[in-house]
Design a protein around this motif. Structure first.
Motif, short mmCIF file in Angstrom:
data_model
loop_
_atom_site.label_atom_id
_atom_site.label_comp_id
_atom_site.label_asym_id
_atom_site.label_seq_id
_atom_site.Cartn_x
_atom_site.Cartn_y
_atom_site.Cartn_z
N SER A 163 -14.26 -23.12 20.43
CA SER A 163 -13.57 -22.34 20.75
C SER A 163 -13.88 -20.84 20.04
N LYS A 164 -13.73 -19.64 19.68
CA LYS A 164 -14.50 -18.82 18.91
C LYS A 164 -13.49 -18.33 17.91
N GLU A 165 -12.08 -18.86 17.63
CA GLU A 165 -11.02 -19.16 16.94
C GLU A 165 -11.41 -19.12 15.58
N ARG A 166 -10.95 -18.68 14.20
CA ARG A 166 -11.53 -18.96 13.06
C ARG A 166 -11.09 -20.12 12.18
N LYS A 167 -10.26 -20.66 13.20
CA LYS A 167 -9.69 -21.52 12.41
C LYS A 167 -10.17 -22.77 11.43
N ARG A 192 -8.95 -28.57 14.77
CA ARG A 192 -9.04 -27.57 15.70
C ARG A 192 -8.41 -28.16 17.04
N ARG A 193 -7.81 -27.44 18.10
CA ARG A 193 -7.30 -27.73 18.77
C ARG A 193 -8.69 -28.42 19.93
N PHE A 195 -7.28 -27.56 23.64
CA PHE A 195 -7.54 -25.87 23.97
C PHE A 195 -7.04 -25.84 24.86
N LYS A 197 -2.04 -23.06 24.04
CA LYS A 197 -3.03 -21.29 22.78
C LYS A 197 -1.90 -21.11 21.85
N LEU A 243 -0.23 -21.86 18.46
CA LEU A 243 -0.49 -22.25 17.08
C LEU A 243 0.10 -23.15 16.57
#
Length: 419
Positions: free
Chosen positions: A24-28, A367-368, A389, A393, A395
């Protein structure tokens, strides 16, 4: 590197499922990602993924599909006319009994993205297609419909080779040595993709061969064993080759019963492995590894050579079923951290496993979109596949707690009857 793959009408999977290593686009947890260069459309991929689910929900079938796909690619060139293709349709609905099994897979090798797909039944290849991507354009190499081939490049050469391809043989498998553009694709299936039915199937020869290449490798093995708190001061191993005729029949029978496979080779390779521990008085004691060390220690040792080779020498996609067998949850977490480390995993190899170890859900290492679930649908009894994911939604939730509560599915629906 694996991008994604789809499966349809295979064992417990009736409807199409798609497993993806696209993040995904999340930065975690950016360290969990592979940065992909020079492949338009794919900038990052996941280094690992885990699949959870109840027994009989289809976890194993989801990854076993890759094993069967690899087998048909590698071996169908040896099929004779009339030989059956391994075919395992969804049997709990009569509509699927005669439908084809279909596989599709996107991957990267030699800085090129490919998509390869085929469908078949027990008697014939029904469709087959190979595509690569150049810039933002999709370039088809060939499309096959049963015994008809449409070649989009080198038409005369491809059609000449296809004339010698049986209706139960993949064109990629038959012509990989003769037609140069097939080479990288076949290599990916033959070398890069590595499926293991169980962690129990991984013997000690990978690690013995790895540590015997040079002293530096052996030192690294010992260091990692000690990082994992196994307190081993030294370790030595050799691989011996024996003729089948020199082995007593009762031993051969035991080996065949254990491996569930006949010993057809003329030679059998065996290993001898010893470990050294230091007693309280400073004296060093040498022990037979298989007799003295715990099952978990042996399992971890067996994995190290396979993993270190994937980290240092050759990019691999390692697919392992029942990854939690005999390994402590902290050891499993440690292995995933090795895969996620840019310092350790220099070849950007990928690890995909099935597991029941829910401690991984609370370890905060994924990550999810790295967490997947399989669930058997109650009405149709087929396997459904989805990632965390898609469900979660937020975290800040406890993933392990919510999994056990049934929020994400993938847990057994046990009815307390007959107790």
């Amino acid at each position: 590197m694996l991008i994604e793959y789809s499966v349809e009408n295979f064992r417990s999977i009736s409807e199409k499922t798609t497993f993806s290593m696209v993040p995904s686009k999340e930065r975690k947890k950016a360290e969990n990602l592979i940065r992909v260069e020079e492949v338009p459309g794919v900038t990052k991929l996941l280094k690992s993924a885990v699949i959870f689910g109840a027994n009989a929900s289809g976890k194993t079938n989801q990854i076993r599909a890759l094993d069967l796909m690899q087998f048909i690619v590698r071996m169908s060139r040896n099929f004779n006319k009339g030989d059956k293709i391994p075919y395992f349709p969804f049997i709990l609905n009569s509509e699927y009994a005669e439908k084809p099994t279909a596989f599709s897979l996107n991957f990267i090798i030699d800085e090129t993205e490919y998509r390869y797909s085929f469908s078949y039944n027990a008697d014939e290849i029904i469709s087959e297609e190979l595509v690569y991507f150049k810039g933002k354009s999709e370039k088809t190499i060939f499309v096959r419909k049963q015994n008809d081939l449409l070649a989009y490049q080198d038409e005369e050469e491809q059609k000449g080779l296809f004339r010698h391809t049986g209706n139960n043989v993949l064109f990629l498998s038959k012509a990989n040595n003769e037609y140069k553009p097939f080479g990288p694709v076949f290599k990916w299936f033959n070398v890069n993709l590595n499926y293991m039915d169980s962690i129990m199937d991984i013997g000690d020869r990978y690690t013995i061969n790895y540590m015997n290449r040079k002293q530096e490798n052996k030192d690294q093995i010992i260091n990692l064993l000690n990082f994992a708190d196994f307190d081993i001061d030294d370790i030595s191993g050799t691989i011996k080759t024996m003729k089948r005729s020199d082995i007593p029949d009762i031993v051969i029978q035991l080996i065949e019963d254990n491996t569930k496979k006949p010993l057809t080779d003329g030679v059998i390779k065996t290993s001898e492995l010893t470990s050294v521990h230091t007693r309280d008085d400073g004296h060093q004691i040498t022990n037979t590894f298989s007799e003295f060390e715990s099952a978990g220690t042996q399992m971890f040792f067996n994995l190290l050579g396979l993993f270190l080779d994937a980290f240092e020498n050759r990019q691999r996609i390692l697919i392992i079923d029942e990854f939690d067998t005999r390994l402590h949850p902290d050891l499993i977490t440690y292995i995933f951290r090795l895969f996620h480390s840019n310092k350790t995993n220099r070849m950007n190899s990928q690890l995909i496993v099935t597991t029941h170890n829910t401690r991984l859900l609370s370890a905060d290492i994924f990550r999810r979109e790295q967490i997947w679930f399989t669930e058997k649908k109650k009405q149709t009894r087929n396997t459904d596949l989805y990632s965390l994911f898609e469900y979660e939604k937020r975290l800040d939730r406890s993933i392990e707690k919510n999994y056990f509560s049934g929020r994400y599915g993938g847990v057994p629906d046990i009815m307390e009857r007959g107790l």
